[in-house]
Design a protein around this motif. Sequence first.
Motif, PDB file in Angstrom:
ATOM      1  N   ARG A   2     -51.052   2.163 -79.202  1.00 19.33           N
ATOM      2  CA  ARG A   2     -51.014   1.540 -77.891  1.00 19.33           C
ATOM      3  C   ARG A   2     -51.523   0.104 -77.958  1.00 19.33           C
ATOM      4  O   ARG A   2     -50.970  -0.796 -77.337  1.00 19.33           O
ATOM      5  CB  ARG A   2     -51.860   2.337 -76.912  1.00 19.33           C
ATOM      6  CG  ARG A   2     -51.838   1.750 -75.518  1.00 19.33           C
ATOM      7  CD  ARG A   2     -52.741   2.482 -74.558  1.00 19.33           C
ATOM      8  NE  ARG A   2     -52.558   3.904 -74.626  1.00 19.33           N
ATOM      9  CZ  ARG A   2     -53.480   4.791 -74.287  1.00 19.33           C
ATOM     10  NH1 ARG A   2     -54.653   4.388 -73.859  1.00 19.33           N
ATOM     11  NH2 ARG A   2     -53.246   6.071 -74.368  1.00 19.33           N
ATOM     12  N   GLU A   3     -52.585  -0.108 -78.731  1.00 19.01           N
ATOM     13  CA  GLU A   3     -53.149  -1.446 -78.837  1.00 19.01           C
ATOM     14  C   GLU A   3     -52.166  -2.410 -79.498  1.00 19.01           C
ATOM     15  O   GLU A   3     -52.034  -3.553 -79.074  1.00 19.01           O
ATOM     16  CB  GLU A   3     -54.472  -1.412 -79.606  1.00 19.01           C
ATOM     17  CG  GLU A   3     -55.626  -0.838 -78.826  1.00 19.01           C
ATOM     18  CD  GLU A   3     -55.630   0.681 -78.759  1.00 19.01           C
ATOM     19  OE1 GLU A   3     -54.877   1.329 -79.538  1.00 19.01           O
ATOM     20  OE2 GLU A   3     -56.361   1.236 -77.938  1.00 19.01           O
ATOM     21  N   LEU A   4     -51.488  -1.940 -80.536  1.00 21.33           N
ATOM     22  CA  LEU A   4     -50.496  -2.782 -81.204  1.00 21.33           C
ATOM     23  C   LEU A   4     -49.380  -3.167 -80.238  1.00 21.33           C
ATOM     24  O   LEU A   4     -48.935  -4.321 -80.218  1.00 21.33           O
ATOM     25  CB  LEU A   4     -49.924  -2.074 -82.430  1.00 21.33           C
ATOM     26  CG  LEU A   4     -48.943  -2.868 -83.273  1.00 21.33           C
ATOM     27  CD1 LEU A   4     -49.610  -4.117 -83.826  1.00 21.33           C
ATOM     28  CD2 LEU A   4     -48.398  -2.010 -84.399  1.00 21.33           C
ATOM     29  N   SER A   5     -48.954  -2.209 -79.426  1.00 21.55           N
ATOM     30  CA  SER A   5     -47.906  -2.531 -78.451  1.00 21.55           C
ATOM     31  C   SER A   5     -48.422  -3.528 -77.405  1.00 21.55           C
ATOM     32  O   SER A   5     -47.657  -4.348 -76.905  1.00 21.55           O
ATOM     33  CB  SER A   5     -47.378  -1.265 -77.771  1.00 21.55           C
ATOM     34  OG  SER A   5     -48.353  -0.692 -76.943  1.00 21.55           O
ATOM     35  N   ASN A   6     -49.718  -3.487 -77.086  1.00 22.09           N
ATOM     36  CA  ASN A   6     -50.278  -4.469 -76.150  1.00 22.09           C
ATOM     37  C   ASN A   6     -50.254  -5.876 -76.741  1.00 22.09           C
ATOM     38  O   ASN A   6     -50.030  -6.848 -76.018  1.00 22.09           O
ATOM     39  CB  ASN A   6     -51.705  -4.086 -75.756  1.00 22.09           C
ATOM     40  CG  ASN A   6     -51.739  -2.907 -74.818  1.00 22.09           C
ATOM     41  OD1 ASN A   6     -50.760  -2.593 -74.152  1.00 22.09           O
ATOM     42  ND2 ASN A   6     -52.878  -2.230 -74.778  1.00 22.09           N
ATOM     43  N   VAL A   7     -50.486  -5.994 -78.040  1.00 23.92           N
ATOM     44  CA  VAL A   7     -50.399  -7.301 -78.695  1.00 23.92           C
ATOM     45  C   VAL A   7     -48.967  -7.829 -78.593  1.00 23.92           C
ATOM     46  O   VAL A   7     -48.741  -8.982 -78.212  1.00 23.92           O
ATOM     47  CB  VAL A   7     -50.845  -7.221 -80.170  1.00 23.92           C
ATOM     48  CG1 VAL A   7     -50.556  -8.531 -80.897  1.00 23.92           C
ATOM     49  CG2 VAL A   7     -52.323  -6.876 -80.265  1.00 23.92           C
ATOM     50  N   GLU A  33     -54.008 -12.754 -78.500  1.00 29.34           N
ATOM     51  CA  GLU A  33     -53.711 -11.373 -78.110  1.00 29.34           C
ATOM     52  C   GLU A  33     -54.477 -10.377 -78.980  1.00 29.34           C
ATOM     53  O   GLU A  33     -54.971  -9.369 -78.473  1.00 29.34           O
ATOM     54  CB  GLU A  33     -52.205 -11.102 -78.194  1.00 29.34           C
ATOM     55  CG  GLU A  33     -51.388 -11.850 -77.162  1.00 29.34           C
ATOM     56  CD  GLU A  33     -51.726 -11.464 -75.729  1.00 29.34           C
ATOM     57  OE1 GLU A  33     -52.097 -10.298 -75.470  1.00 29.34           O
ATOM     58  OE2 GLU A  33     -51.632 -12.344 -74.862  1.00 29.34           O
ATOM     59  N   ARG A  36     -57.972 -10.420 -77.752  1.00 30.50           N
ATOM     60  CA  ARG A  36     -58.031  -9.803 -76.426  1.00 30.50           C
ATOM     61  C   ARG A  36     -57.949  -8.278 -76.524  1.00 30.50           C
ATOM     62  O   ARG A  36     -58.709  -7.561 -75.881  1.00 30.50           O
ATOM     63  CB  ARG A  36     -56.889 -10.331 -75.554  1.00 30.50           C
ATOM     64  CG  ARG A  36     -56.859  -9.788 -74.135  1.00 30.50           C
ATOM     65  CD  ARG A  36     -55.630 -10.283 -73.392  1.00 30.50           C
ATOM     66  NE  ARG A  36     -54.395  -9.775 -73.936  1.00 30.50           N
ATOM     67  CZ  ARG A  36     -53.896  -8.565 -73.668  1.00 30.50           C
ATOM     68  NH1 ARG A  36     -54.540  -7.745 -72.888  1.00 30.50           N
ATOM     69  NH2 ARG A  36     -52.743  -8.192 -74.193  1.00 30.50           N
ATOM     70  N   VAL A  37     -57.053  -7.785 -77.354  1.00 30.57           N
ATOM     71  CA  VAL A  37     -56.831  -6.341 -77.436  1.00 30.57           C
ATOM     72  C   VAL A  37     -57.871  -5.648 -78.301  1.00 30.57           C
ATOM     73  O   VAL A  37     -58.407  -4.607 -77.911  1.00 30.57           O
ATOM     74  CB  VAL A  37     -55.402  -6.052 -77.970  1.00 30.57           C
ATOM     75  CG1 VAL A  37     -55.221  -4.590 -78.297  1.00 30.57           C
ATOM     76  CG2 VAL A  37     -54.369  -6.513 -76.961  1.00 30.57           C
ATOM     77  N   TYR A  38     -58.177  -6.220 -79.458  1.00 31.32           N
ATOM     78  CA  TYR A  38     -59.045  -5.508 -80.398  1.00 31.32           C
ATOM     79  C   TYR A  38     -60.516  -5.916 -80.284  1.00 31.32           C
ATOM     80  O   TYR A  38     -61.387  -5.066 -80.135  1.00 31.32           O
ATOM     81  CB  TYR A  38     -58.568  -5.721 -81.834  1.00 31.32           C
ATOM     82  CG  TYR A  38     -57.225  -5.100 -82.103  1.00 31.32           C
ATOM     83  CD1 TYR A  38     -57.063  -3.721 -82.082  1.00 31.32           C
ATOM     84  CD2 TYR A  38     -56.117  -5.882 -82.380  1.00 31.32           C
ATOM     85  CE1 TYR A  38     -55.831  -3.137 -82.311  1.00 31.32           C
ATOM     86  CE2 TYR A  38     -54.881  -5.310 -82.633  1.00 31.32           C
ATOM     87  CZ  TYR A  38     -54.745  -3.932 -82.594  1.00 31.32           C
ATOM     88  OH  TYR A  38     -53.536  -3.370 -82.823  1.00 31.32           O
ATOM     89  N   ASP A  40     -62.225  -7.399 -77.994  1.00 29.89           N
ATOM     90  CA  ASP A  40     -62.870  -7.131 -76.709  1.00 29.89           C
ATOM     91  C   ASP A  40     -63.388  -5.703 -76.608  1.00 29.89           C
ATOM     92  O   ASP A  40     -64.238  -5.410 -75.778  1.00 29.89           O
ATOM     93  CB  ASP A  40     -61.912  -7.413 -75.552  1.00 29.89           C
ATOM     94  CG  ASP A  40     -61.718  -8.894 -75.311  1.00 29.89           C
ATOM     95  OD1 ASP A  40     -62.399  -9.702 -75.973  1.00 29.89           O
ATOM     96  OD2 ASP A  40     -60.878  -9.243 -74.464  1.00 29.89           O
ATOM     97  N   ARG A  41     -62.911  -4.808 -77.456  1.00 30.23           N
ATOM     98  CA  ARG A  41     -63.365  -3.412 -77.435  1.00 30.23           C
ATOM     99  C   ARG A  41     -64.573  -3.181 -78.344  1.00 30.23           C
ATOM    100  O   ARG A  41     -65.183  -2.118 -78.286  1.00 30.23           O
ATOM    101  CB  ARG A  41     -62.240  -2.484 -77.864  1.00 30.23           C
ATOM    102  CG  ARG A  41     -61.062  -2.526 -76.920  1.00 30.23           C
ATOM    103  CD  ARG A  41     -59.939  -1.648 -77.430  1.00 30.23           C
ATOM    104  NE  ARG A  41     -58.733  -1.874 -76.669  1.00 30.23           N
ATOM    105  CZ  ARG A  41     -58.351  -1.134 -75.647  1.00 30.23           C
ATOM    106  NH1 ARG A  41     -59.109  -0.144 -75.247  1.00 30.23           N
ATOM    107  NH2 ARG A  41     -57.241  -1.405 -75.010  1.00 30.23           N
TER     108      ARG A  41
END
Length: 121
Positions: A2-7, A33, A36-38, A40-41
């Motif tokens: 899911r995270e890869l698809s968000n990038v 990106e 932002r996606v990785y 930030d977690r």
Amino acid sequence: LRELSNVFQGLLQATPAVFGSDARMLARLWAHEAYRVYQDRLVSEADCARFTEQMSKVLKEKLFSVGKEEAILAQPLLFAAFAGDADDKIVGPIETVDSLSVILNKKLHEYNETYARMDLV
């Protein structure tokens, strides 16, 4: 996955009108990106440092032809859909923190004209 698809979802918001054939700016968007996606977690400073180290390594190995990783990761590494004047949600770079402040104040003013006034500190 899911995270890869968000990038990739963030990358697909790029338009030729804004990015043209500028590979360095597209690489900066990819880095934005990914952060932002990785990143930030992540919760610990050690994990964030490790992520930054891995980003530099990937940039050196895979994107060396685009430019130096220092240029790609130059701060501020900001992109936003509200950066332009139009309401069509085109993603564009934000070059400085001062320009971000101007954009946010402008958007707040537009919001306050449309809806009830919201004073933010």
